[in-house]
Design a protein around this motif. Structure first.
Motif, mmCIF file in Angstrom:
data_model
loop_
_atom_site.group_PDB
_atom_site.id
_atom_site.type_symbol
_atom_site.label_atom_id
_atom_site.label_comp_id
_atom_site.label_asym_id
_atom_site.label_seq_id
_atom_site.Cartn_x
_atom_site.Cartn_y
_atom_site.Cartn_z
ATOM 1 N N ASP A 216 0.957 -1.037 -0.264
ATOM 2 C CA ASP A 216 0.266 -0.124 0.306
ATOM 3 C C ASP A 216 0.825 1.346 -0.052
ATOM 4 O O ASP A 216 0.272 1.772 0.534
ATOM 5 N N ASP A 217 1.834 1.292 -0.229
ATOM 6 C CA ASP A 217 2.685 2.043 -0.709
ATOM 7 C C ASP A 217 2.344 3.139 -2.158
ATOM 8 O O ASP A 217 2.543 2.632 -2.946
ATOM 9 N N PRO A 218 2.733 3.657 -2.381
ATOM 10 C CA PRO A 218 1.900 5.448 -3.514
ATOM 11 C C PRO A 218 2.995 4.577 -4.439
ATOM 12 O O PRO A 218 4.262 4.539 -3.732
ATOM 13 N N LEU A 219 2.800 5.047 -5.557
ATOM 14 C CA LEU A 219 3.318 5.247 -7.109
ATOM 15 C C LEU A 219 3.368 4.958 -8.432
ATOM 16 O O LEU A 219 1.883 5.097 -8.138
ATOM 17 N N VAL A 220 3.608 4.875 -8.831
ATOM 18 C CA VAL A 220 3.280 5.699 -10.226
ATOM 19 C C VAL A 220 3.445 4.990 -11.065
ATOM 20 O O VAL A 220 4.231 4.431 -11.817
ATOM 21 N N ASN A 221 2.477 4.049 -12.146
ATOM 22 C CA ASN A 221 2.698 3.325 -13.162
ATOM 23 C C ASN A 221 3.178 4.440 -14.573
ATOM 24 O O ASN A 221 2.160 4.682 -15.378
ATOM 25 N N VAL A 222 4.273 4.409 -15.338
ATOM 26 C CA VAL A 222 4.760 4.483 -16.518
ATOM 27 C C VAL A 222 5.436 3.368 -17.433
ATOM 28 O O VAL A 222 5.281 2.532 -17.708
ATOM 29 N N LYS A 223 3.804 3.887 -18.646
ATOM 30 C CA LYS A 223 3.805 2.926 -19.531
ATOM 31 C C LYS A 223 4.504 3.332 -20.735
ATOM 32 O O LYS A 223 3.853 4.487 -20.852
ATOM 33 N N ILE A 224 5.214 3.239 -20.652
ATOM 34 C CA ILE A 224 5.900 4.055 -22.165
ATOM 35 C C ILE A 224 5.984 3.329 -23.861
ATOM 36 O O ILE A 224 6.296 2.228 -23.504
ATOM 37 N N ILE A 225 4.810 2.893 -24.153
ATOM 38 C CA ILE A 225 4.997 2.677 -25.799
ATOM 39 C C ILE A 225 5.617 2.754 -26.682
ATOM 40 O O ILE A 225 5.218 4.440 -26.597
ATOM 41 N N TYR A 226 6.758 2.350 -27.543
ATOM 42 C CA TYR A 226 7.030 3.199 -28.760
ATOM 43 C C TYR A 226 6.865 2.327 -29.647
ATOM 44 O O TYR A 226 6.499 0.990 -29.842
ATOM 45 N N ASP A 227 7.238 2.270 -31.150
ATOM 46 C CA ASP A 227 7.041 1.999 -32.222
ATOM 47 C C ASP A 227 8.129 1.738 -32.463
ATOM 48 O O ASP A 227 8.764 2.531 -33.278
ATOM 49 N N GLY A 228 9.274 0.503 -32.326
ATOM 50 C CA GLY A 228 10.363 -0.331 -32.777
ATOM 51 C C GLY A 228 9.292 -1.987 -31.808
ATOM 52 O O GLY A 228 8.774 -2.212 -31.708
ATOM 53 N N THR A 229 10.807 -2.747 -31.983
ATOM 54 C CA THR A 229 11.649 -3.922 -31.123
ATOM 55 C C THR A 229 12.196 -3.521 -30.435
ATOM 56 O O THR A 229 12.891 -2.207 -29.758
ATOM 57 N N VAL A 230 12.366 -4.892 -29.648
ATOM 58 C CA VAL A 230 12.721 -4.494 -28.033
ATOM 59 C C VAL A 230 14.165 -4.701 -28.187
ATOM 60 O O VAL A 230 14.945 -4.134 -27.495
ATOM 61 N N GLU A 231 14.966 -5.312 -29.424
ATOM 62 C CA GLU A 231 16.103 -5.307 -29.371
ATOM 63 C C GLU A 231 16.761 -3.854 -29.614
ATOM 64 O O GLU A 231 17.827 -3.755 -29.189
ATOM 65 N N GLN A 232 15.923 -3.016 -30.062
ATOM 66 C CA GLN A 232 16.234 -1.468 -29.760
ATOM 67 C C GLN A 232 16.486 -0.608 -29.080
ATOM 68 O O GLN A 232 17.298 0.537 -29.213
#
Length: 98
Positions: free
Chosen positions: A36-52
């Motif tokens: 129950d500790d506060p956090l902030v979810n940050v989702k960075i969606i990018y147009d590329g591959t994981v390997e990049q």
């Protein structure tokens, strides 16, 4: 620190390290961890591959986001939980809702 500020920090950090990869969306949502500790979810969606991205690049972006969010920790004592998601991994889902 508000959601817009966290989003700007994440976008800036990602672009500084991966300027040639397009950001599709940066989704920021406050929440709580299993203690129950506060956090902030940050989702960075990018147009590329994981390997990049590469491990070192991801660590640099993570470090910068954490450092800048914690600079204002007195007003916003949250831990940023950052996710890097390739657009190809979400299929037909709307990037803004992931």
């Amino acid at each position: 620190m508000n959601e817009r500020q966290v989003r700007e920090i994440a976008e800036t950090a990602f672009r500084a390290r991966f300027g040639d990869i397009e950001i599709v969306s940066v989704n920021v949502k406050p929440g709580f961890d299993h203690y129950d500790d506060p956090l902030v979810n940050v989702k960075i969606i990018y147009d590329g591959t994981v390997e990049q991205l590469g491990g070192e690049g991801i660590l640099c972006v993570l470090s910068e986001i954490i450092e800048k969010v914690w600079e204002d920790a007195e007003d916003s004592p949250v831990w940023p939980q950052v996710h890097f998601i390739a657009k190809s991994d979400i299929g037909r889902l709307d990037p803004a809702t992931v």
